[in-house]
Design a protein around this motif. Structure first.
Motif, PDB file in Angstrom:
ATOM      1  N   PRO A   1       0.824  -1.202   0.000  1.00 20.91           N
ATOM      2  CA  PRO A   1       0.000   0.000   0.000  1.00 20.91           C
ATOM      3  C   PRO A   1       0.865   1.261   0.000  1.00 20.91           C
ATOM      4  O   PRO A   1       1.955   1.268   0.537  1.00 20.91           O
ATOM      5  CB  PRO A   1      -0.784  -0.114   1.316  1.00 20.91           C
ATOM      6  N   MET A   2       0.336   2.298  -0.632  1.00 22.26           N
ATOM      7  CA  MET A   2       1.054   3.571  -0.667  1.00 22.26           C
ATOM      8  C   MET A   2       1.130   4.141   0.754  1.00 22.26           C
ATOM      9  O   MET A   2       0.193   3.997   1.537  1.00 22.26           O
ATOM     10  CB  MET A   2       0.327   4.571  -1.569  1.00 22.26           C
ATOM     11  N   PRO A   3       2.244   4.797   1.093  1.00 20.36           N
ATOM     12  CA  PRO A   3       2.352   5.381   2.424  1.00 20.36           C
ATOM     13  C   PRO A   3       1.484   6.634   2.546  1.00 20.36           C
ATOM     14  O   PRO A   3       1.165   7.284   1.557  1.00 20.36           O
ATOM     15  CB  PRO A   3       3.835   5.743   2.520  1.00 20.36           C
ATOM     16  N   ARG A   4       1.106   6.940   3.761  1.00 18.45           N
ATOM     17  CA  ARG A   4       0.408   8.206   4.013  1.00 18.45           C
ATOM     18  C   ARG A   4       1.479   9.259   4.227  1.00 18.45           C
ATOM     19  O   ARG A   4       2.432   9.045   4.988  1.00 18.45           O
ATOM     20  CB  ARG A   4      -0.483   8.098   5.238  1.00 18.45           C
ATOM     21  N   THR A   5       1.363  10.375   3.558  1.00 15.56           N
ATOM     22  CA  THR A   5       2.376  11.423   3.667  1.00 15.56           C
ATOM     23  C   THR A   5       1.736  12.778   3.930  1.00 15.56           C
ATOM     24  O   THR A   5       0.575  13.015   3.590  1.00 15.56           O
ATOM     25  CB  THR A   5       3.222  11.539   2.385  1.00 15.56           C
ATOM     26  N   CYS A   6       2.530  13.648   4.523  1.00 15.08           N
ATOM     27  CA  CYS A   6       2.157  15.041   4.725  1.00 15.08           C
ATOM     28  C   CYS A   6       3.361  15.872   4.322  1.00 15.08           C
ATOM     29  O   CYS A   6       4.450  15.703   4.875  1.00 15.08           O
ATOM     30  CB  CYS A   6       1.788  15.287   6.181  1.00 15.08           C
ATOM     31  N   HIS A   7       3.188  16.739   3.333  1.00 16.34           N
ATOM     32  CA  HIS A   7       4.268  17.582   2.838  1.00 16.34           C
ATOM     33  C   HIS A   7       4.029  19.013   3.298  1.00 16.34           C
ATOM     34  O   HIS A   7       2.969  19.576   3.056  1.00 16.34           O
ATOM     35  CB  HIS A   7       4.318  17.557   1.313  1.00 16.34           C
ATOM     36  N   VAL A   8       5.014  19.593   3.959  1.00 17.47           N
ATOM     37  CA  VAL A   8       4.929  20.974   4.417  1.00 17.47           C
ATOM     38  C   VAL A   8       6.009  21.762   3.688  1.00 17.47           C
ATOM     39  O   VAL A   8       7.201  21.429   3.779  1.00 17.47           O
ATOM     40  CB  VAL A   8       5.144  21.079   5.945  1.00 17.47           C
ATOM     41  N   VAL A   9       5.607  22.779   2.940  1.00 11.95           N
ATOM     42  CA  VAL A   9       6.539  23.625   2.189  1.00 11.95           C
ATOM     43  C   VAL A   9       6.467  25.024   2.776  1.00 11.95           C
ATOM     44  O   VAL A   9       5.384  25.572   2.975  1.00 11.95           O
ATOM     45  CB  VAL A   9       6.185  23.648   0.681  1.00 11.95           C
ATOM     46  N   SER A  10       7.638  25.604   3.078  1.00 15.12           N
ATOM     47  CA  SER A  10       7.659  26.931   3.692  1.00 15.12           C
ATOM     48  C   SER A  10       8.884  27.710   3.213  1.00 15.12           C
ATOM     49  O   SER A  10       9.704  27.193   2.463  1.00 15.12           O
ATOM     50  CB  SER A  10       7.686  26.813   5.218  1.00 15.12           C
ATOM     51  N   ASN A  11       8.995  28.931   3.684  1.00 17.50           N
ATOM     52  CA  ASN A  11      10.118  29.815   3.350  1.00 17.50           C
ATOM     53  C   ASN A  11      10.333  29.917   1.845  1.00 17.50           C
ATOM     54  O   ASN A  11      11.451  29.817   1.356  1.00 17.50           O
ATOM     55  CB  ASN A  11      11.405  29.354   4.035  1.00 17.50           C
ATOM     56  N   VAL A  12       9.248  30.115   1.119  1.00 18.51           N
ATOM     57  CA  VAL A  12       9.316  30.216  -0.338  1.00 18.51           C
ATOM     58  C   VAL A  12       9.852  31.595  -0.716  1.00 18.51           C
ATOM     59  O   VAL A  12       9.320  32.620  -0.280  1.00 18.51           O
ATOM     60  CB  VAL A  12       7.931  29.984  -0.977  1.00 18.51           C
ATOM     61  N   ILE A  13      10.920  31.602  -1.515  1.00 17.06           N
ATOM     62  CA  ILE A  13      11.530  32.848  -1.975  1.00 17.06           C
ATOM     63  C   ILE A  13      11.617  32.803  -3.491  1.00 17.06           C
ATOM     64  O   ILE A  13      12.241  31.907  -4.054  1.00 17.06           O
ATOM     65  CB  ILE A  13      12.936  33.050  -1.376  1.00 17.06           C
ATOM     66  N   ALA A  14      10.969  33.766  -4.161  1.00 16.67           N
ATOM     67  CA  ALA A  14      10.993  33.857  -5.623  1.00 16.67           C
ATOM     68  C   ALA A  14      11.850  35.054  -6.026  1.00 16.67           C
ATOM     69  O   ALA A  14      11.677  36.157  -5.503  1.00 16.67           O
ATOM     70  CB  ALA A  14       9.578  34.013  -6.164  1.00 16.67           C
TER      71      ALA A  14
END
Length: 91
Positions: free
Chosen positions: A12-25
């Motif tokens: 089975p596919m794993p359960r994941t949580c992705h947190v993305v922060s400090n985005v600089i463009a």
């Protein structure tokens, strides 16, 4: 890896949580845009938890119609120890 169940691409596919922060463009002179961000990924599978963290770097190019396309992506995983095979699906 598929037969052992250690691949994130297996079931089975794993359960994941992705947190993305400090985005600089940062816009470039040629119309492209460089983007960097920090990430933390929490993965739970087979009664075990794993955590990965690091940095993303993107080079975005404008497309007709006002959108953007990813021209280049770099992932740097900063964990000191990874106790298993790391699949790209996890980060």
């Amino acid at each position: 890896r598929l037969r052992t169940g250690r691949s994130a691409a297996s079931t089975p596919m794993p359960r994941t949580c992705h947190v993305v922060s400090n985005v600089i463009a940062t816009p470039g002179a040629d119309g492209h845009c460089s983007v960097s961000a920090s990430f933390v990924t929490h993965l739970f599978r087979r009664n075990a938890e794993q955590h990965f963290f690091g940095r993303y770097t993107y080079l975005l190019a404008p497309v007709e119609g006002g959108g953007w396309r990813i021209r280049k992506k770099k992932i740097v995983v900063m964990n000191d120890l990874i106790d298993t095979v790391l699949d790209i699906y996890s980060v």
